[in-house]
Write a protein that holds these residues in place. Structure first.
Motif, PDB file in Angstrom:
ATOM      1  N   ARG A 104      -2.530  -7.479 -24.426  1.00 46.67           N
ATOM      2  CA  ARG A 104      -2.870  -6.403 -23.490  1.00 46.67           C
ATOM      3  C   ARG A 104      -1.965  -6.466 -22.265  1.00 46.67           C
ATOM      4  O   ARG A 104      -1.902  -7.477 -21.576  1.00 46.67           O
ATOM      5  CB  ARG A 104      -4.336  -6.483 -23.080  1.00 46.67           C
ATOM      6  CG  ARG A 104      -4.750  -5.459 -22.034  1.00 46.67           C
ATOM      7  CD  ARG A 104      -6.256  -5.358 -21.941  1.00 46.67           C
ATOM      8  NE  ARG A 104      -6.809  -4.622 -23.083  1.00 46.67           N
ATOM      9  CZ  ARG A 104      -8.121  -4.541 -23.351  1.00 46.67           C
ATOM     10  NH1 ARG A 104      -8.989  -5.171 -22.574  1.00 46.67           N
ATOM     11  NH2 ARG A 104      -8.538  -3.844 -24.385  1.00 46.67           N
ATOM     12  N   ILE A 105      -1.270  -5.348 -22.001  1.00 46.31           N
ATOM     13  CA  ILE A 105      -0.342  -5.249 -20.874  1.00 46.31           C
ATOM     14  C   ILE A 105      -0.904  -4.278 -19.834  1.00 46.31           C
ATOM     15  O   ILE A 105      -1.311  -3.163 -20.157  1.00 46.31           O
ATOM     16  CB  ILE A 105       1.041  -4.752 -21.337  1.00 46.31           C
ATOM     17  CG1 ILE A 105       1.685  -5.770 -22.284  1.00 46.31           C
ATOM     18  CG2 ILE A 105       1.959  -4.494 -20.141  1.00 46.31           C
ATOM     19  CD1 ILE A 105       3.029  -5.317 -22.847  1.00 46.31           C
ATOM     20  N   LEU A 106      -0.935  -4.720 -18.599  1.00 49.06           N
ATOM     21  CA  LEU A 106      -1.244  -3.848 -17.459  1.00 49.06           C
ATOM     22  C   LEU A 106       0.073  -3.358 -16.889  1.00 49.06           C
ATOM     23  O   LEU A 106       0.917  -4.148 -16.487  1.00 49.06           O
ATOM     24  CB  LEU A 106      -2.039  -4.621 -16.406  1.00 49.06           C
ATOM     25  CG  LEU A 106      -2.208  -3.953 -15.022  1.00 49.06           C
ATOM     26  CD1 LEU A 106      -2.938  -2.625 -15.134  1.00 49.06           C
ATOM     27  CD2 LEU A 106      -2.951  -4.892 -14.066  1.00 49.06           C
ATOM     28  N   HIS A 107       0.264  -2.036 -16.883  1.00 44.17           N
ATOM     29  CA  HIS A 107       1.522  -1.435 -16.430  1.00 44.17           C
ATOM     30  C   HIS A 107       1.299  -0.676 -15.120  1.00 44.17           C
ATOM     31  O   HIS A 107       0.570   0.317 -15.068  1.00 44.17           O
ATOM     32  CB  HIS A 107       2.060  -0.478 -17.507  1.00 44.17           C
ATOM     33  CG  HIS A 107       3.341   0.201 -17.127  1.00 44.17           C
ATOM     34  ND1 HIS A 107       3.794   1.349 -17.767  1.00 44.17           N
ATOM     35  CD2 HIS A 107       4.291  -0.093 -16.198  1.00 44.17           C
ATOM     36  CE1 HIS A 107       4.947   1.719 -17.232  1.00 44.17           C
ATOM     37  NE2 HIS A 107       5.253   0.861 -16.273  1.00 44.17           N
ATOM     38  N   LEU A 108       1.937  -1.181 -14.063  1.00 43.82           N
ATOM     39  CA  LEU A 108       1.969  -0.496 -12.773  1.00 43.82           C
ATOM     40  C   LEU A 108       3.390  -0.056 -12.486  1.00 43.82           C
ATOM     41  O   LEU A 108       4.346  -0.625 -13.013  1.00 43.82           O
ATOM     42  CB  LEU A 108       1.496  -1.422 -11.649  1.00 43.82           C
ATOM     43  CG  LEU A 108       0.132  -2.090 -11.780  1.00 43.82           C
ATOM     44  CD1 LEU A 108      -0.128  -2.984 -10.571  1.00 43.82           C
ATOM     45  CD2 LEU A 108      -0.974  -1.060 -11.924  1.00 43.82           C
ATOM     46  N   SER A 109       3.525   0.942 -11.640  1.00 40.06           N
ATOM     47  CA  SER A 109       4.867   1.375 -11.253  1.00 40.06           C
ATOM     48  C   SER A 109       4.810   2.015  -9.874  1.00 40.06           C
ATOM     49  O   SER A 109       3.753   2.485  -9.428  1.00 40.06           O
ATOM     50  CB  SER A 109       5.418   2.382 -12.272  1.00 40.06           C
ATOM     51  OG  SER A 109       6.809   2.597 -12.068  1.00 40.06           O
ATOM     52  N   ASP A 110       5.945   2.012  -9.188  1.00 42.71           N
ATOM     53  CA  ASP A 110       6.096   2.731  -7.919  1.00 42.71           C
ATOM     54  C   ASP A 110       4.989   2.360  -6.933  1.00 42.71           C
ATOM     55  O   ASP A 110       4.126   3.165  -6.577  1.00 42.71           O
ATOM     56  CB  ASP A 110       6.132   4.232  -8.177  1.00 42.71           C
ATOM     57  CG  ASP A 110       7.307   4.626  -9.057  1.00 42.71           C
ATOM     58  OD1 ASP A 110       8.368   4.957  -8.513  1.00 42.71           O
ATOM     59  OD2 ASP A 110       7.176   4.556 -10.293  1.00 42.71           O
ATOM     60  N   ILE A 111       5.056   1.096  -6.485  1.00 45.32           N
ATOM     61  CA  ILE A 111       4.059   0.560  -5.564  1.00 45.32           C
ATOM     62  C   ILE A 111       4.299   1.072  -4.140  1.00 45.32           C
ATOM     63  O   ILE A 111       3.380   1.408  -3.412  1.00 45.32           O
ATOM     64  CB  ILE A 111       4.109  -0.984  -5.577  1.00 45.32           C
ATOM     65  CG1 ILE A 111       4.043  -1.516  -7.018  1.00 45.32           C
ATOM     66  CG2 ILE A 111       2.979  -1.559  -4.734  1.00 45.32           C
ATOM     67  CD1 ILE A 111       2.828  -1.113  -7.781  1.00 45.32           C
ATOM     68  N   HIS A 112       5.564   1.071  -3.718  1.00 46.09           N
ATOM     69  CA  HIS A 112       5.978   1.651  -2.426  1.00 46.09           C
ATOM     70  C   HIS A 112       5.349   0.983  -1.209  1.00 46.09           C
ATOM     71  O   HIS A 112       5.080   1.639  -0.195  1.00 46.09           O
ATOM     72  CB  HIS A 112       5.653   3.147  -2.372  1.00 46.09           C
ATOM     73  CG  HIS A 112       6.302   3.970  -3.439  1.00 46.09           C
ATOM     74  ND1 HIS A 112       5.631   4.941  -4.140  1.00 46.09           N
ATOM     75  CD2 HIS A 112       7.558   3.946  -3.935  1.00 46.09           C
ATOM     76  CE1 HIS A 112       6.445   5.501  -5.027  1.00 46.09           C
ATOM     77  NE2 HIS A 112       7.627   4.912  -4.912  1.00 46.09           N
ATOM     78  N   ILE A 113       5.123  -0.317  -1.254  1.00 47.53           N
ATOM     79  CA  ILE A 113       4.461  -0.963  -0.121  1.00 47.53           C
ATOM     80  C   ILE A 113       5.403  -1.025   1.084  1.00 47.53           C
ATOM     81  O   ILE A 113       6.617  -1.188   0.926  1.00 47.53           O
ATOM     82  CB  ILE A 113       3.971  -2.384  -0.503  1.00 47.53           C
ATOM     83  CG1 ILE A 113       2.923  -2.864   0.489  1.00 47.53           C
ATOM     84  CG2 ILE A 113       5.127  -3.378  -0.613  1.00 47.53           C
ATOM     85  CD1 ILE A 113       2.137  -4.075   0.017  1.00 47.53           C
ATOM     86  N   LYS A 114       4.852  -0.861   2.276  1.00 49.66           N
ATOM     87  CA  LYS A 114       5.650  -0.955   3.497  1.00 49.66           C
ATOM     88  C   LYS A 114       4.830  -1.566   4.615  1.00 49.66           C
ATOM     89  O   LYS A 114       3.593  -1.629   4.548  1.00 49.66           O
ATOM     90  CB  LYS A 114       6.182   0.412   3.910  1.00 49.66           C
ATOM     91  CG  LYS A 114       5.133   1.477   4.152  1.00 49.66           C
ATOM     92  CD  LYS A 114       5.818   2.811   4.464  1.00 49.66           C
ATOM     93  CE  LYS A 114       4.809   3.951   4.590  1.00 49.66           C
ATOM     94  NZ  LYS A 114       5.490   5.232   4.886  1.00 49.66           N
ATOM     95  N   ASN A 115       5.526  -2.017   5.635  1.00 47.70           N
ATOM     96  CA  ASN A 115       4.892  -2.742   6.734  1.00 47.70           C
ATOM     97  C   ASN A 115       4.357  -1.760   7.768  1.00 47.70           C
ATOM     98  O   ASN A 115       4.965  -1.512   8.803  1.00 47.70           O
ATOM     99  CB  ASN A 115       5.894  -3.712   7.367  1.00 47.70           C
ATOM    100  CG  ASN A 115       5.214  -4.717   8.275  1.00 47.70           C
ATOM    101  OD1 ASN A 115       4.012  -4.659   8.480  1.00 47.70           O
ATOM    102  ND2 ASN A 115       5.984  -5.650   8.815  1.00 47.70           N
ATOM    103  N   ASP A 116       3.202  -1.213   7.467  1.00 47.78           N
ATOM    104  CA  ASP A 116       2.543  -0.250   8.342  1.00 47.78           C
ATOM    105  C   ASP A 116       1.043  -0.517   8.270  1.00 47.78           C
ATOM    106  O   ASP A 116       0.467  -0.567   7.182  1.00 47.78           O
ATOM    107  CB  ASP A 116       2.858   1.182   7.883  1.00 47.78           C
ATOM    108  CG  ASP A 116       2.132   2.220   8.707  1.00 47.78           C
ATOM    109  OD1 ASP A 116       0.982   2.550   8.345  1.00 47.78           O
ATOM    110  OD2 ASP A 116       2.703   2.696   9.695  1.00 47.78           O
ATOM    111  N   ARG A 117       0.398  -0.712   9.404  1.00 48.97           N
ATOM    112  CA  ARG A 117      -0.990  -1.146   9.427  1.00 48.97           C
ATOM    113  C   ARG A 117      -1.923  -0.188   8.706  1.00 48.97           C
ATOM    114  O   ARG A 117      -2.738  -0.603   7.881  1.00 48.97           O
ATOM    115  CB  ARG A 117      -1.462  -1.339  10.880  1.00 48.97           C
ATOM    116  CG  ARG A 117      -2.850  -1.984  10.988  1.00 48.97           C
ATOM    117  CD  ARG A 117      -3.219  -2.233  12.442  1.00 48.97           C
ATOM    118  NE  ARG A 117      -3.419  -0.982  13.161  1.00 48.97           N
ATOM    119  CZ  ARG A 117      -4.575  -0.319  13.204  1.00 48.97           C
ATOM    120  NH1 ARG A 117      -5.629  -0.784  12.557  1.00 48.97           N
ATOM    121  NH2 ARG A 117      -4.685   0.796  13.892  1.00 48.97           N
ATOM    122  N   MET A 118      -1.823   1.107   8.996  1.00 47.63           N
ATOM    123  CA  MET A 118      -2.702   2.079   8.357  1.00 47.63           C
ATOM    124  C   MET A 118      -2.407   2.186   6.861  1.00 47.63           C
ATOM    125  O   MET A 118      -3.324   2.354   6.047  1.00 47.63           O
ATOM    126  CB  MET A 118      -2.548   3.442   9.031  1.00 47.63           C
ATOM    127  CG  MET A 118      -2.983   3.460  10.483  1.00 47.63           C
ATOM    128  SD  MET A 118      -4.696   2.859  10.690  1.00 47.63           S
ATOM    129  CE  MET A 118      -5.607   4.108   9.796  1.00 47.63           C
TER     130      MET A 118
END
Length: 378
Positions: free
Chosen positions: A9-23
């Motif tokens: 079983r594979i969990l596939h995520l893509s395009d997380i786009h995390i950035k350093n912004d509090r909100m």
């Protein structure tokens, strides 16, 4: 959904786009919690995690650190995912474009015009500057996957005697600006090396951020795309922020392609979600589960717009099972037979249809829960 013992079983995520912004991070943490709640409720275990690019928004060092703290570590802890079974590839957002001067960018743009030149420049020092933050993150947290300084790698995971090869292809290395459609090169050098690296695997999976539509026409003319399709059973990608699934059969290939939704787009009212793939090597099939984030309920549900009941089954190219896997299958069949016989005897003794069995861990459990599980005894 309980998975078959013969399925990875594979969990596939893509395009997380995390950035350093509090909100941003406040909302991101909520989304991760919704993901975990949904996976734990609907899928009993995860064997492997794949993230097909755009891990960060700007490719900065602090963003990669936030990715690890707010997502990777949390998934590993809650879903019992082994870090050696996490596969990542870079996306265009993971490239730090400020690391190279405009003159260097222009020089590369006017030079890399075909797949031969791409092979010459994919390991060039200027190119390496773009993605140095990404590879520093990989080397710090997943160093075992790379045995060279090449900006791509393959690794193999042993699953119940089956050798599954993963090639993490780099489509982002030449994303010098935002105008990348039909300008991206994988290069013959990268593809040929990665095909060779997983050649003896029973099942081969290619991971890349951009789909084939984004590659330069020369990649098609020089058979780069056909080489991938003919040598890999499954291709996982992202970038376009929508689910795309296709089973392609030609005289030279039999490949299933999955493109995943964006996991998180912040305040943008786009579609977000994740996918689960059950790869059954015995029955030669793949069952894909498509999950879509429902904003008004702040939870995930079946993506019925993409597939009936939010899931679809695809054929997997027939594989010749190695001896170890055949023995493992025989042991599983024996275990099923023993469990059935034990249930019959305990039913007769206890006088109930679902008898209680005390496991070696010391805790009573229903007999139909005796299948091996990766989670530790508590």
């Amino acid at each position: 959904m309980k998975k078959s013992q013969q399925s990875m079983r594979i969990l596939h995520l893509s395009d997380i786009h995390i950035k350093n912004d509090r909100m941003f991070l406040i909302e991101f943490d909520r989304r991760v919690k919704s993901l975990l709640d949904d996976v734990e409720k609907n899928f009993d275990e995860i064997d492997c995690l794949v993230i097909s690019g755009d891990l960060t928004y700007y490719g900065h060092v602090d963003e990669f650190e936030l990715l690890h703290t707010h997502l990777i570590d949390v998934l590993c802890r809650r879903l019992y995912i082994n870090k050696k079974k996490i596969l990542l590839v870079p996306g265009n957002h993971d490239i730090n474009r400020t690391a190279v001067s405009e003159s260097e960018k222009n020089g590369l743009k006017t030079t890399i015009l075909n797949t031969e030149k791409a092979s010459d420049y994919i390991c060039h020092e200027w190119i390496q500057k773009y993605s140095q933050n990404y590879w520093a993150y990989i080397d710090k947290n997943f160093r075992w996957v790379r045995d060279s300084e090449d900006p791509y790698f393959s690794t193999c995971i042993d699953f119940q005697g089956i050798k599954i090869g993963f090639s993490c292809l780099n489509t982002a290395w030449g994303c010098l600006d935002d105008s990348t459609y039909k300008k991206i090169f994988l290069s013959h050098k990268q593809v040929s090396q990665q095909i060779s690296a997983v050649n003896d695997s029973s099942i081969k999976i290619a991971i890349m951020h951009h789909g084939f539509d984004w590659l330069h026409p020369d990649e098609n003319e020089k058979c780069i795309i056909s080489d991938i399709k003919s040598n890999y059973d499954i291709i996982l990608s992202g970038h376009v922020h929508q689910d795309v699934s296709a089973h392609e059969i030609t005289p030279n290939s039999d490949t299933v392609n999955f493109t995943g939704m964006a996991f998180f787009e912040g305040k943008i009212a786009g579609e977000e979600g994740y996918n689960i793939y059950d790869i059954n090597y015995i029955d030669s099939k793949i069952i894909a589960f498509y999950r879509k984030y429902i904003r008004r309920r702040t939870t995930y549900g079946k993506n019925i717009e993409h597939a009936d009941d939010g899931q679809c089954q695809f054929p997997l190219r027939k594989q010749t099972l190695p001896v170890v896997a055949q023995k493992h299958l025989a042991i599983q069949h024996l275990g099923t037979a023993v469990s059935s016989r034990l249930q019959s005897q305990l039913t007769s003794i206890q006088g109930i249809s679902n008898p209680i069995f005390v496991s070696p861990c010391g805790s009573p459990q229903k007999l139909d829960n005796l299948n091996p599980c990766k989670r530790p005894c508590k």
